[in-house]
Scaffold this active site. Structure first.
Site, short mmCIF file in Angstrom:
data_model
loop_
_atom_site.label_atom_id
_atom_site.label_comp_id
_atom_site.label_asym_id
_atom_site.label_seq_id
_atom_site.Cartn_x
_atom_site.Cartn_y
_atom_site.Cartn_z
N GLU A 19 70.89 -7.71 19.09
CA GLU A 19 70.68 -9.02 18.45
C GLU A 19 69.97 -8.84 17.13
O GLU A 19 68.79 -8.45 17.08
CB GLU A 19 69.88 -9.95 19.36
CG GLU A 19 69.72 -11.32 18.70
CD GLU A 19 69.06 -12.36 19.60
OE1 GLU A 19 68.88 -13.48 19.13
OE2 GLU A 19 68.73 -12.04 20.74
N ASP A 51 64.54 -1.70 35.02
CA ASP A 51 65.72 -2.34 35.60
C ASP A 51 65.97 -3.64 34.84
O ASP A 51 65.20 -4.60 34.97
CB ASP A 51 65.46 -2.62 37.09
CG ASP A 51 66.70 -3.15 37.80
OD1 ASP A 51 67.60 -3.67 37.11
OD2 ASP A 51 66.76 -3.05 39.04
N LYS A 66 64.92 -10.35 41.34
CA LYS A 66 66.01 -10.61 40.40
C LYS A 66 66.58 -12.03 40.51
O LYS A 66 67.77 -12.26 40.30
CB LYS A 66 67.14 -9.57 40.57
CG LYS A 66 66.63 -8.15 40.35
CD LYS A 66 67.62 -7.09 40.67
CE LYS A 66 66.98 -5.71 40.49
NZ LYS A 66 67.82 -4.60 40.86
N HIS A 113 68.76 -16.83 10.14
CA HIS A 113 69.78 -16.32 11.05
C HIS A 113 71.05 -16.03 10.26
O HIS A 113 71.68 -14.99 10.43
CB HIS A 113 70.05 -17.35 12.14
CG HIS A 113 71.19 -16.98 13.03
ND1 HIS A 113 71.16 -15.89 13.85
CD2 HIS A 113 72.39 -17.56 13.22
CE1 HIS A 113 72.30 -15.81 14.51
NE2 HIS A 113 73.06 -16.81 14.14
#
Ligand code: ADP
Length: 562
Positions: free
Chosen positions: A240, A448, A372, A544
């Site tokens: 990104e 993870d 998760k 951006h």
């Protein structure tokens, strides 16, 4: 032959040098005669000049005798055929070898050992491959023929793809063969997904099964983060645009204001199995048993046998009818700890089962852990490392570096991160983009990435402190480790090393992982500060467009899109 080596795999030191294994060699002009290449070349060169000479002399003779040119005898017909054949052969030297291709050869796959992206391929047409019957196979070709046979066996289901590493004893070769089989089965190219340059042994039985390559993610460095008096250069793996630059600006503002400070509130990984009893009363009985402080010592002794680093801290239960969800919390040293805690829980369950034989263990994980998944239990009780991080930002830094004002930031935070998230019914999402920073640092340091879900739970508070600003992030579930899992891989290990938290801390086990959690929180603090400033200043869309849509070098004032 040089060309063939490039297109077909040869084995060097027992390893495949090219993944486009053993497709039949493309037919070339030099295959026209069953002779060595230099003799074939000599033959066609001589034929070309001889026929040209012959035809020109016959042409001159006909002009002299006024014979029509189109009247040709047998020798001239033969010369013409020889001329055309040798001309076509010689064209092959200019790369124009179309005459020898069949229509299916038009596929780039067949000719270059590759398939264009998205182009399908019927591999069954390619499968019946015979080694080139003209050129006797060389030693290196024998190896590639062997690999080709394995590829075919994988495609035919004779050799299971997952067993290649065990069968071959060579992880790289296994990956190359599997990759080739996948390409042929799917008809899709994996060109662009690198195979070379990775240690496939390092992931065996630990990080990834059935590898066919690896994905490249760029790593940027933001910093220095001045946290608790120590400077850190923070690696961030992301695709990104603006994220690293924006975090970097936050670090700058924090540094110029004297740095950030962190507190580790709690360090406990959790696992909650689901167990069932014949009745709710029996379930309640076991719940009281597990939560009774008088039983804790005995249970923790059993639990702690799972590892020299696992230390049971608490058991808290929830009951649903006759089903019980005991949530075990334990410290896990420098490991993130899921394996460790699961082993400990299994030990305790075995013991409880011996005491209460009517207990039925339905699952080692009953989702009350909660791993998760966004959940209130994690948000309220915490999971992994609970860290609070804060900084006082001077008013002049807010104006000069962040290009906004304290008032604007306070107001925006209240309306966006608090009221806005409340309106959205957010669970642990009272922040601007904590998950952006958590994910980038997680990927760089071998955590993870799926645990980004709860690790990104964060409430960002921004308050006025006189003329200055106080900003804090409270993150109750940062799940990180510096040993085990992906942390041991070369790239991830290098990033941990950069932060000074690589591996096990032998003097004080657990302090490396705790330090990493503090760094994650400090980086989130910077990310929040910078993005909130960009939004408050109304720069977001502008920056951006400027930095996310251009190839220019990024400067410190760029913003991230969120
Ligand atoms: P996880 O529980 O996070 O999945 P693993 O079980 O894969 O982690 O890795 C932990 C392993 O690392 C255990 O075998 C443990 O004995 C070992 N280890 C070595 N040093 C440490 C340490 N300082 N803290 C925790 N575990 C350690």
């Amino acid at each position: 032959m040089e060309d063939l080596r490039r297109r077909f795999p040869t084995k060097k030191n027992g390893e495949i040098s090219n993944v486009a294994v053993a497709l039949p060699p493309p037919r070339k002009a030099s295959d026209a005669l069953p002779l060595p290449l230099y003799l074939t070349n000599t033959f066609f060169l001589a034929l070309f000049f001889a026929t040209v000479y012959f035809l020109l002399s016959r042409w001159r003779e006909k002009i002299r005798n006024s014979t029509p040119l189109h009247v040709v005898d047998l020798s001239e017909i033969c010369s013409l055929i020889g001329f055309v054949a040798s001309f076509i052969y010689l064209l092959g030297f200019c790369g124009i070898d179309f005459i020898f291709r069949s229509s299916s050869d038009d596929d780039v796959w067949v000719n270059d050992g590759m398939i264009p992206c998205g182009q399908s391929l019927d591999c069954r047409e390619i499968l019946p491959i015979k080694p080139n019957s003209v050129d006797p196979p060389r030693v290196s070709d024998l190896d590639s023929v062997e690999d080709e046979e394995i590829v075919k066996s994988v495609i035919d289901g004779i050799i299971p793809s997952y067993s290649l590493e065990t069968k071959l004893g060579d992880c790289k070769r296994a990956a190359a063969i599997r990759r080739e089989a996948v390409q042929r089965i799917t008809g899709k190219s994996l060109t662009g997904l690198p195979l070379e340059g990775f240690d496939y042994n390092s992931i065996l039985g630990q990080c990834c099964e059935m590898p066919v390559g690896y994905v490249q993610i760029p790593v940027g460095i933001a910093g220095p983060l001045l946290l608790d008096g120590i400077e850190y250069s923070v690696p961030m793996a992301t695709t990104e645009g603006c994220l690293v630059a924006s975090t970097n600006r936050g670090f700058k503002a924090i540094h110029l204001s004297g740095g950030a400070f962190s507190v580790l509130m709690k360090d406990a990984m959790t696992r909650a199995p689901v167990v069932r009893f014949p009745s709710a009363r029996r379930a309640a009985l076991v719940m009281f048993y597990l939560q009774d402080p008088a039983n804790f010592e005995r249970l923790s002794l059993i639990f702690n046998k799972s590892s020299r680093f696992a230390r049971l801290q608490s058991i808290t239960c929830k009951i649903a009818g006759r089903n019980l969800y005991p949530r075990f919390s334990c410290s896990t040293g420098d490991a993130m700890g899921m394996n460790m805690v699961s082993k400990g829980v299994q030990n305790v369950l075995d013991f409880v089962k011996s005491e209460f034989p009517d207990m039925d263990v339905i699952g080692i994980s009953g989702n009350y852990c909660s791993d998760k998944k966004a959940s209130a239990v994690n948000w309220i009780e915490g999971r992994g490392k609970h860290v609070v991080c804060e900084a006082f930002i001077k008013a002049e830094i807010v104006e000069k570096v962040l290009k906004t004002s304290v008032e604007a930031l306070v107001e925006l935070n209240t309306l966006k991160n608090l009221a806005g998230s409340a309106m959205a019914g957010s669970l642990g999402g009272f922040n601007a983009h904590a998950s952006n920073i958590v994910s980038a640092v997680f990927i760089a340091t071998g955590q993870d990435p799926a645990q980004n879900v709860e690790s990104s739970h964060c409430i960002t508070l921004i308050e006025a402190e006189g003329n200055d600003l106080h900003i804090s992030v409270s993150m109750p579930c940062i799940e990180v480790g510096t040993v085990g899992g992906g942390t041991q891989l070369a790239s991830q290990s290098a990033c941990l090393n950069l932060l000074g938290v690589k591996g096990s801390n032998n003097e004080e086990p657990g302090s490396n992982a705790q330090q990493l959690a503090r760094i994650v929180a400090g980086s989130v603090l910077a990310g929040e500060l910078s993005l909130m400033s960009a939004i408050a200043a109304g720069q977001l869309v502008k920056s951006h467009m400027k930095y996310n849509r251009s190839s220019r070098d990024i400067g410190p004032s760029s913003q991230v899109n969120r």
